[in-house]
Design a protein around this motif. Sequence first.
Motif, PDB file in Angstrom:
ATOM      1  N   LYS A 296       0.822  -1.212   0.000  1.00  0.00           N
ATOM      2  CA  LYS A 296       0.000   0.000   0.000  1.00  0.00           C
ATOM      3  C   LYS A 296       0.861   1.270   0.000  1.00  0.00           C
ATOM      4  O   LYS A 296       0.669   2.175  -0.808  1.00  0.00           O
ATOM      5  N   THR A 297       1.804   1.317   0.943  1.00  0.00           N
ATOM      6  CA  THR A 297       2.675   2.492   1.041  1.00  0.00           C
ATOM      7  C   THR A 297       3.496   2.658  -0.229  1.00  0.00           C
ATOM      8  O   THR A 297       3.668   3.774  -0.739  1.00  0.00           O
ATOM      9  N   THR A 298       3.965   1.546  -0.761  1.00  0.00           N
ATOM     10  CA  THR A 298       4.761   1.587  -1.995  1.00  0.00           C
ATOM     11  C   THR A 298       3.965   2.237  -3.121  1.00  0.00           C
ATOM     12  O   THR A 298       4.498   3.082  -3.852  1.00  0.00           O
ATOM     13  N   VAL A 299       2.700   1.888  -3.246  1.00  0.00           N
ATOM     14  CA  VAL A 299       1.876   2.461  -4.319  1.00  0.00           C
ATOM     15  C   VAL A 299       1.729   3.972  -4.153  1.00  0.00           C
ATOM     16  O   VAL A 299       1.960   4.737  -5.096  1.00  0.00           O
ATOM     17  N   ILE A 300       1.395   4.441  -2.948  1.00  0.00           N
ATOM     18  CA  ILE A 300       1.172   5.887  -2.852  1.00  0.00           C
ATOM     19  C   ILE A 300       2.478   6.673  -2.881  1.00  0.00           C
ATOM     20  O   ILE A 300       2.515   7.794  -3.356  1.00  0.00           O
TER      21      ILE A 300
ATOM     22  N   ALA B 131       4.904   5.891  -4.775  1.00  0.00           N
ATOM     23  CA  ALA B 131       5.214   5.964  -6.213  1.00  0.00           C
ATOM     24  C   ALA B 131       4.450   7.113  -6.856  1.00  0.00           C
ATOM     25  O   ALA B 131       4.985   7.834  -7.703  1.00  0.00           O
ATOM     26  N   VAL B 132       3.207   7.321  -6.428  1.00  0.00           N
ATOM     27  CA  VAL B 132       2.405   8.410  -6.989  1.00  0.00           C
ATOM     28  C   VAL B 132       3.052   9.755  -6.673  1.00  0.00           C
ATOM     29  O   VAL B 132       3.050  10.674  -7.490  1.00  0.00           O
ATOM     30  N   LEU B 133       3.646   9.856  -5.475  1.00  0.00           N
ATOM     31  CA  LEU B 133       4.267  11.118  -5.070  1.00  0.00           C
ATOM     32  C   LEU B 133       5.723  11.210  -5.497  1.00  0.00           C
ATOM     33  O   LEU B 133       6.403  12.190  -5.212  1.00  0.00           O
ATOM     34  N   GLY B 134       6.207  10.204  -6.227  1.00  0.00           N
ATOM     35  CA  GLY B 134       7.591  10.223  -6.689  1.00  0.00           C
ATOM     36  C   GLY B 134       8.589  10.153  -5.552  1.00  0.00           C
ATOM     37  O   GLY B 134       9.681  10.697  -5.635  1.00  0.00           O
ATOM     38  N   LEU B 135       8.197   9.495  -4.460  1.00  0.00           N
ATOM     39  CA  LEU B 135       9.052   9.441  -3.272  1.00  0.00           C
ATOM     40  C   LEU B 135       9.291   8.011  -2.811  1.00  0.00           C
ATOM     41  O   LEU B 135       9.110   7.703  -1.640  1.00  0.00           O
ATOM     42  N   LEU B 136       9.677   7.135  -3.722  1.00  0.00           N
ATOM     43  CA  LEU B 136       9.951   5.760  -3.321  1.00  0.00           C
ATOM     44  C   LEU B 136      11.264   5.717  -2.552  1.00  0.00           C
ATOM     45  O   LEU B 136      12.244   6.340  -2.949  1.00  0.00           O
ATOM     46  N   ALA B 137      11.240   4.978  -1.444  1.00  0.00           N
ATOM     47  CA  ALA B 137      12.448   4.906  -0.611  1.00  0.00           C
ATOM     48  C   ALA B 137      13.406   3.863  -1.167  1.00  0.00           C
ATOM     49  O   ALA B 137      13.009   2.985  -1.940  1.00  0.00           O
ATOM     50  N   GLY B 138      14.652   3.996  -0.802  1.00  0.00           N
ATOM     51  CA  GLY B 138      15.665   2.960  -0.995  1.00  0.00           C
ATOM     52  C   GLY B 138      15.747   2.353  -2.381  1.00  0.00           C
ATOM     53  O   GLY B 138      15.707   1.136  -2.515  1.00  0.00           O
ATOM     54  N   GLY B 139      15.877   3.174  -3.410  1.00  0.00           N
ATOM     55  CA  GLY B 139      16.075   2.644  -4.750  1.00  0.00           C
ATOM     56  C   GLY B 139      14.834   2.039  -5.382  1.00  0.00           C
ATOM     57  O   GLY B 139      14.920   1.348  -6.400  1.00  0.00           O
TER      58      GLY B 139
END
Length: 262
Positions: free
Chosen positions: A42-46, A48-56
Motif C-alpha cells: 500500500k505504502t509503496t503504491v502511494i 510511487a504516486v508522489l515520486g518518493l519511493l524509498a531505498g532505490g
Amino acid sequence: MALLELKDVTISYGKREIVKGCNLSMEQGEICSIVGESGSGKTTVIRAVLGLLAGGGKVTKGDILFEGQTLLTKTKEEWRKLRGTEISMIFQDSGAMMNPTKKIGDAFVEYIQTHENISKKDAWDKGVKMLERMRLPSGDNIMRSYSFQLSGGMRQRVGIAMGMTYQPKLLLADEPTSALDVTTQAQIIRQFMELRDEYGTSIIIVTHNLGVAAYMADHLIVMKNGVIEDQGDRDHMLHHSDNPYTKMLLEAVPSLGGVRYV
Ligand SMILES: Nc1ncnc2c1ncn2[C@@H]1O[C@H](COP(=O)(O)OP(=O)(O)O)[C@@H](O)[C@H]1O
Ligand SMILES: [Mg+2]
C-alpha cells in the motif's frame, strides 16, 4: 479525463518486483481507499504516486498519469513545484515527521516559504489561517508550540492543515488515523470527508481498517501480496463482491468509535 491513472504499474526495489500490474483510475473529488494487510504494498503504491519511493524503489513497468500527463519523467524541480501544491501527503503520525526542536510555526513558515516568495509575517498569518480553517482554535498558540506539546489528533490536524495550504487536487494519506484513539480517528476521518465536500479534494487513504475505508470511500481497493486483489465502488465491494479475500476482510471489520459501518 481522469485525475489520476495507474496503468499496469509495476514497482521494484532493486530486482525484486514488489507491486505488480496495478490499474487504478480516479476522478476529481473521489475518495479512494486502499486496504490490505501489512506488507501488501500500500505504502509503496502511494509513494510511487508522489515520486518518493524509498531505498532505490522504481516504477519498472507501466505509467502513472496525473491529469493525463506522466509523472514518471518529472524532474526534481518539477516535483518541487508539484508536491504540496497539486499533490500532498499526510503521514501516519505527522508529529514524527516534525522536527521536535522546532516550533510548529517555524516549520509551517519554512514550508510556506519553500513554495512562495512571501515574508515571514505573511507566511505566519497564512499558517494561522490554515490551522483555524482545519478547526484548530487559537492557531497562534499552536504556531508557538512544539509538536510534543500537542495531542496526536491535533498534530494530525496540523499535518492536514499544512498539506491543504495550497488546496491540492490530490491528497495522499498513509494510515493517517492508525496512531489515534477511536474517537479521534472518527473526527479525523470526518475531516477528510469535509475537505472533499468543501474543496473538491480527491483523496487516497491507505488503511488497514476496512471499516474506515468502507465508511468514507467511493472506491475501494484491496491489495494482497503486491497485487490489487479486488477493487470497485463501495456498494459493489460491500455487498456484491464475490472475491473470497474481500469477503473475509469484511467479516473481520472492527467497529469505529463504537459504531459499525458495515
Ligand atoms: N525501501 C525498501 N526496500 C526494499 N523493500 C521494501 C522497501 N520498502 C518496502 N519494501 C518491501 O515492499 C513490500 C511492501 O511494503 P509496503 O509498501 O510498505 O507495504 P504496506 O504499506 O502495505 O505495509 C514489503 O514486503 C516490504 O518489505
Ligand atoms: Mg504501509
